[in-house]
Design a protein around this motif. Structure first.
Motif, PDB file in Angstrom:
ATOM      1  N   THR A  46      -3.351  29.154   0.684  1.00  0.00           N
ATOM      2  CA  THR A  46      -2.173  29.119   1.560  1.00  0.00           C
ATOM      3  C   THR A  46      -1.700  27.675   1.647  1.00  0.00           C
ATOM      4  OG1 THR A  46      -3.050  31.000   2.800  1.00  0.00           O
ATOM      5  CG2 THR A  46      -1.256  29.747   3.807  1.00  0.00           C
ATOM      6  N   PHE A  47      -0.735  27.348   0.811  1.00  0.00           N
ATOM      7  CA  PHE A  47      -0.310  25.968   0.581  1.00  0.00           C
ATOM      8  C   PHE A  47       0.051  25.248   1.876  1.00  0.00           C
ATOM      9  CE2 PHE A  47       0.994  22.604  -2.100  1.00  0.00           C
ATOM     10  CZ  PHE A  47       2.243  22.136  -1.721  1.00  0.00           C
ATOM     11  N   VAL A  48       0.783  25.879   2.742  1.00  0.00           N
ATOM     12  CA  VAL A  48       1.290  25.238   3.950  1.00  0.00           C
ATOM     13  C   VAL A  48       0.168  24.807   4.896  1.00  0.00           C
ATOM     14  CG1 VAL A  48       1.564  27.394   5.215  1.00  0.00           C
ATOM     15  CG2 VAL A  48       3.028  25.443   5.781  1.00  0.00           C
ATOM     16  N   ASP A  49      -1.001  25.367   4.729  1.00  0.00           N
ATOM     17  CA  ASP A  49      -2.099  25.086   5.660  1.00  0.00           C
ATOM     18  C   ASP A  49      -2.867  23.800   5.342  1.00  0.00           C
ATOM     19  OD1 ASP A  49      -3.203  28.542   6.274  1.00  0.00           O
ATOM     20  OD2 ASP A  49      -1.555  27.343   7.101  1.00  0.00           O
ATOM     21  N   PHE A  50      -2.549  23.165   4.214  1.00  0.00           N
ATOM     22  CA  PHE A  50      -3.363  22.030   3.779  1.00  0.00           C
ATOM     23  C   PHE A  50      -2.519  20.810   3.431  1.00  0.00           C
ATOM     24  CE2 PHE A  50      -7.366  24.191   3.661  1.00  0.00           C
ATOM     25  CZ  PHE A  50      -7.023  25.513   3.434  1.00  0.00           C
ATOM     26  N   ALA A  51      -3.031  19.643   3.813  1.00  0.00           N
ATOM     27  CA  ALA A  51      -2.438  18.400   3.331  1.00  0.00           C
ATOM     28  C   ALA A  51      -2.675  18.300   1.831  1.00  0.00           C
ATOM     29  CB  ALA A  51      -3.062  17.210   4.054  1.00  0.00           C
ATOM     30  N   MET A  52      -1.804  17.547   1.173  1.00  0.00           N
ATOM     31  CA  MET A  52      -1.920  17.327  -0.262  1.00  0.00           C
ATOM     32  C   MET A  52      -1.816  15.836  -0.549  1.00  0.00           C
ATOM     33  SD  MET A  52      -2.326  20.318  -1.691  1.00  0.00           S
ATOM     34  CE  MET A  52      -1.999  19.941  -3.418  1.00  0.00           C
ATOM     35  N   HIS A  53      -2.450  15.426  -1.634  1.00  0.00           N
ATOM     36  CA  HIS A  53      -2.520  14.019  -1.979  1.00  0.00           C
ATOM     37  C   HIS A  53      -2.153  13.799  -3.446  1.00  0.00           C
ATOM     38  CE1 HIS A  53      -5.238  13.061   1.556  1.00  0.00           C
ATOM     39  NE2 HIS A  53      -5.471  14.355   1.425  1.00  0.00           N
ATOM     40  N   TRP A  54      -1.755  12.572  -3.746  1.00  0.00           N
ATOM     41  CA  TRP A  54      -1.698  12.074  -5.112  1.00  0.00           C
ATOM     42  C   TRP A  54      -2.734  10.952  -5.233  1.00  0.00           C
ATOM     43  CZ3 TRP A  54       0.882  14.467  -8.921  1.00  0.00           C
ATOM     44  CH2 TRP A  54       1.951  15.297  -8.577  1.00  0.00           C
ATOM     45  N   VAL A  55      -3.517  11.040  -6.306  1.00  0.00           N
ATOM     46  CA  VAL A  55      -4.519  10.018  -6.624  1.00  0.00           C
ATOM     47  C   VAL A  55      -4.282   9.634  -8.081  1.00  0.00           C
ATOM     48  CG1 VAL A  55      -6.987   9.529  -6.934  1.00  0.00           C
ATOM     49  CG2 VAL A  55      -6.218  10.917  -4.986  1.00  0.00           C
ATOM     50  N   ARG A  56      -4.352   8.355  -8.404  1.00  0.00           N
ATOM     51  CA  ARG A  56      -4.102   7.944  -9.777  1.00  0.00           C
ATOM     52  C   ARG A  56      -5.291   7.188 -10.364  1.00  0.00           C
ATOM     53  NH1 ARG A  56       0.694   3.336  -9.044  1.00  0.00           N
ATOM     54  NH2 ARG A  56      -0.606   1.716  -8.057  1.00  0.00           N
ATOM     55  N   GLN A  57      -5.288   7.142 -11.692  1.00  0.00           N
ATOM     56  CA  GLN A  57      -6.368   6.474 -12.408  1.00  0.00           C
ATOM     57  C   GLN A  57      -5.772   5.765 -13.613  1.00  0.00           C
ATOM     58  OE1 GLN A  57      -9.529   9.078 -13.939  1.00  0.00           O
ATOM     59  NE2 GLN A  57     -11.018   7.458 -13.508  1.00  0.00           N
ATOM     60  N   ALA A  58      -5.736   4.459 -13.556  1.00  0.00           N
ATOM     61  CA  ALA A  58      -5.259   3.673 -14.691  1.00  0.00           C
ATOM     62  C   ALA A  58      -6.230   3.845 -15.857  1.00  0.00           C
ATOM     63  CB  ALA A  58      -5.142   2.198 -14.306  1.00  0.00           C
ATOM     64  N   PRO A  59      -5.749   3.683 -17.077  1.00  0.00           N
ATOM     65  CA  PRO A  59      -6.600   3.901 -18.256  1.00  0.00           C
ATOM     66  C   PRO A  59      -7.898   3.100 -18.189  1.00  0.00           C
ATOM     67  CG  PRO A  59      -4.319   3.634 -18.919  1.00  0.00           C
ATOM     68  CD  PRO A  59      -4.365   3.336 -17.455  1.00  0.00           C
ATOM     69  N   GLY A  60      -9.020   3.797 -18.279  1.00  0.00           N
ATOM     70  CA  GLY A  60     -10.326   3.148 -18.263  1.00  0.00           C
ATOM     71  C   GLY A  60     -10.755   2.577 -16.928  1.00  0.00           C
ATOM     72  N   GLN A  61      -9.991   2.889 -15.875  1.00  0.00           N
ATOM     73  CA  GLN A  61     -10.282   2.306 -14.564  1.00  0.00           C
ATOM     74  C   GLN A  61     -10.731   3.364 -13.561  1.00  0.00           C
ATOM     75  OE1 GLN A  61     -10.141  -1.139 -14.258  1.00  0.00           O
ATOM     76  NE2 GLN A  61      -9.783  -0.907 -16.447  1.00  0.00           N
ATOM     77  N   GLY A  62     -10.931   2.931 -12.333  1.00  0.00           N
ATOM     78  CA  GLY A  62     -11.384   3.827 -11.280  1.00  0.00           C
ATOM     79  C   GLY A  62     -10.241   4.574 -10.617  1.00  0.00           C
ATOM     80  N   LEU A  63     -10.567   5.206  -9.499  1.00  0.00           N
ATOM     81  CA  LEU A  63      -9.614   6.051  -8.784  1.00  0.00           C
ATOM     82  C   LEU A  63      -8.919   5.265  -7.685  1.00  0.00           C
ATOM     83  CD1 LEU A  63     -11.995   9.110  -8.438  1.00  0.00           C
ATOM     84  CD2 LEU A  63     -10.102   8.876 -10.055  1.00  0.00           C
ATOM     85  N   GLU A  64      -7.635   5.532  -7.527  1.00  0.00           N
ATOM     86  CA  GLU A  64      -6.834   4.899  -6.468  1.00  0.00           C
ATOM     87  C   GLU A  64      -6.030   5.959  -5.751  1.00  0.00           C
ATOM     88  OE1 GLU A  64      -3.417   1.436  -5.775  1.00  0.00           O
ATOM     89  OE2 GLU A  64      -3.680   2.302  -7.753  1.00  0.00           O
ATOM     90  N   TRP A  65      -6.235   6.074  -4.446  1.00  0.00           N
ATOM     91  CA  TRP A  65      -5.439   6.985  -3.652  1.00  0.00           C
ATOM     92  C   TRP A  65      -4.018   6.440  -3.524  1.00  0.00           C
ATOM     93  CZ3 TRP A  65      -3.143   5.946   1.138  1.00  0.00           C
ATOM     94  CH2 TRP A  65      -2.563   7.056   1.778  1.00  0.00           C
ATOM     95  N   VAL A  66      -3.020   7.330  -3.658  1.00  0.00           N
ATOM     96  CA  VAL A  66      -1.624   6.905  -3.671  1.00  0.00           C
ATOM     97  C   VAL A  66      -0.886   7.326  -2.405  1.00  0.00           C
ATOM     98  CG1 VAL A  66       0.597   7.211  -4.848  1.00  0.00           C
ATOM     99  CG2 VAL A  66      -1.505   6.929  -6.195  1.00  0.00           C
ATOM    100  N   SER A  67      -0.991   8.602  -2.044  1.00  0.00           N
ATOM    101  CA  SER A  67      -0.182   9.085  -0.930  1.00  0.00           C
ATOM    102  C   SER A  67      -0.679  10.438  -0.454  1.00  0.00           C
ATOM    103  CB  SER A  67       1.286   9.209  -1.376  1.00  0.00           C
ATOM    104  OG  SER A  67       2.120   9.621  -0.318  1.00  0.00           O
ATOM    105  N   LEU A  68      -0.338  10.769   0.772  1.00  0.00           N
ATOM    106  CA  LEU A  68      -0.637  12.094   1.284  1.00  0.00           C
ATOM    107  C   LEU A  68       0.550  12.625   2.080  1.00  0.00           C
ATOM    108  CD1 LEU A  68      -1.359  12.638   4.608  1.00  0.00           C
ATOM    109  CD2 LEU A  68      -3.121  10.984   4.047  1.00  0.00           C
ATOM    110  N   VAL A  69       0.650  13.944   2.128  1.00  0.00           N
ATOM    111  CA  VAL A  69       1.645  14.610   2.975  1.00  0.00           C
ATOM    112  C   VAL A  69       0.954  15.754   3.685  1.00  0.00           C
ATOM    113  CG1 VAL A  69       2.453  16.059   1.046  1.00  0.00           C
ATOM    114  CG2 VAL A  69       3.908  15.729   3.063  1.00  0.00           C
ATOM    115  N   GLY A  70       1.183  15.849   4.989  1.00  0.00           N
ATOM    116  CA  GLY A  70       0.597  16.922   5.766  1.00  0.00           C
ATOM    117  C   GLY A  70       1.255  18.254   5.454  1.00  0.00           C
ATOM    118  N   GLY A  71       0.594  19.319   5.882  1.00  0.00           N
ATOM    119  CA  GLY A  71       1.126  20.641   5.630  1.00  0.00           C
ATOM    120  C   GLY A  71       2.490  20.863   6.249  1.00  0.00           C
ATOM    121  N   ASP A  72       2.743  20.210   7.374  1.00  0.00           N
ATOM    122  CA  ASP A  72       4.019  20.384   8.057  1.00  0.00           C
ATOM    123  C   ASP A  72       5.105  19.449   7.546  1.00  0.00           C
ATOM    124  OD1 ASP A  72       3.239  18.479  11.113  1.00  0.00           O
ATOM    125  OD2 ASP A  72       3.271  17.936   8.995  1.00  0.00           O
TER     126      ASP A  72
END
Lengths: 119, 111
Positions: A28-54
């Motif tokens: 149920t998509f509306v019930d959960f926040a969603m995020h974007w996380v990125r990973q540069a080539p050969g590098q670690g993880l970087e959180w980018v942004s989040l949006v709440g369900g509302d």
């Protein structure tokens, strides 16, 4: 089964724009926040942004604030990331990520879409 | 921002032997509710990351019980009781206490 399918990646010149999309299913998509996380080539993880369900609650990493805009369409079960003024250091695999609803835990990840910023 | 520091950077392990990864945060991840907002993820070669542990010590769904998380405040540990070949990859800790959410640099586990 939860599925997150990203699209919209590609090659763009510095200063250009791109919009990423993520099609979500299996929950149920509306019930959960969603995020974007990125990973540069050969590098670690970087959180980018989040949006709440509302939709109202949005947060950005300082590295993208003022250039990227996160949004979602709950009627289409879709998440978006509008990226403007792209820089070479934005080159990365961008993951669409589901929040588990219990405090910023990432319980499902998409396969990612690659954004390459190059002249 | 909370800085996450992992050690070691890489780890060579023998199947059947235990392994341990350390993660330290620059600020306490202990919430007033008693939970530590610390996650562990595993990214296997060529795959997306997968949630292993959340709230410092709770295994995610489907995660084998050879994985365990411990610690509180600013010091955390991920332990694998008996490493299997399928456990190779890069392990990341992430603080889920406050935005911006931040990851450790990763620990590469090889057999």
């Amino acid at each position: 089964e939860v599925k997150l399918v990203e699209s919209g990646g590609g090659v763009v010149q510095p200063g250009g724009s791109l919009t990423l999309s993520c099609a979500a299913s299996g929950f149920t998509f509306v019930d959960f926040a969603m995020h974007w996380v990125r990973q540069a080539p050969g590098q670690g993880l970087e959180w980018v942004s989040l949006v709440g369900g509302d939709v109202r609650h949005k947060v950005y990493a300082d590295s993208v604030k003022g250039r990227f805009t996160i949004s979602r369409d709950n009627s289409r079960n879709s998440l978006y990331l509008q990226m403007n003024s792209l820089r070479t250091d934005d080159t990365a695999l961008y993951y669409c990520v589901k929040d588990d609803g219990d405090g910023y835990n990432f319980d499902y990840w998409g396969q990612g879409t690659l954004v390459t910023v190059t002249s | 921002d909370i800085v996450m520091t992992q050690s070691p950077l890489s780890l060579s392990v023998t199947p059947g032997e235990p392994a341990s990864i350390s993660c330290r945060s620059s600020q306490s991840l202990l919430h007033s509710n008693g939970n530590n907002h610390l996650d562990w993820y595993l990214q296997k070669p060529g795959q997306s990351p997968r949630l292993l542990i959340y709230l410092g010590s709770t295994r995610a769904s489907g995660v084998p019980d050879r994985f365990s998380g411990s610690g509180s405040g600013t010091v955390f540990t991920l332990k694998i009781s008996r490493v299997e070949a399928e456990d190779v990859g890069v392990y990341y800790c992430m603080q889920a206490q406050q935005t911006p959410l931040t990851f450790g640099g990763g620990t590469k586990v090889e057999i």
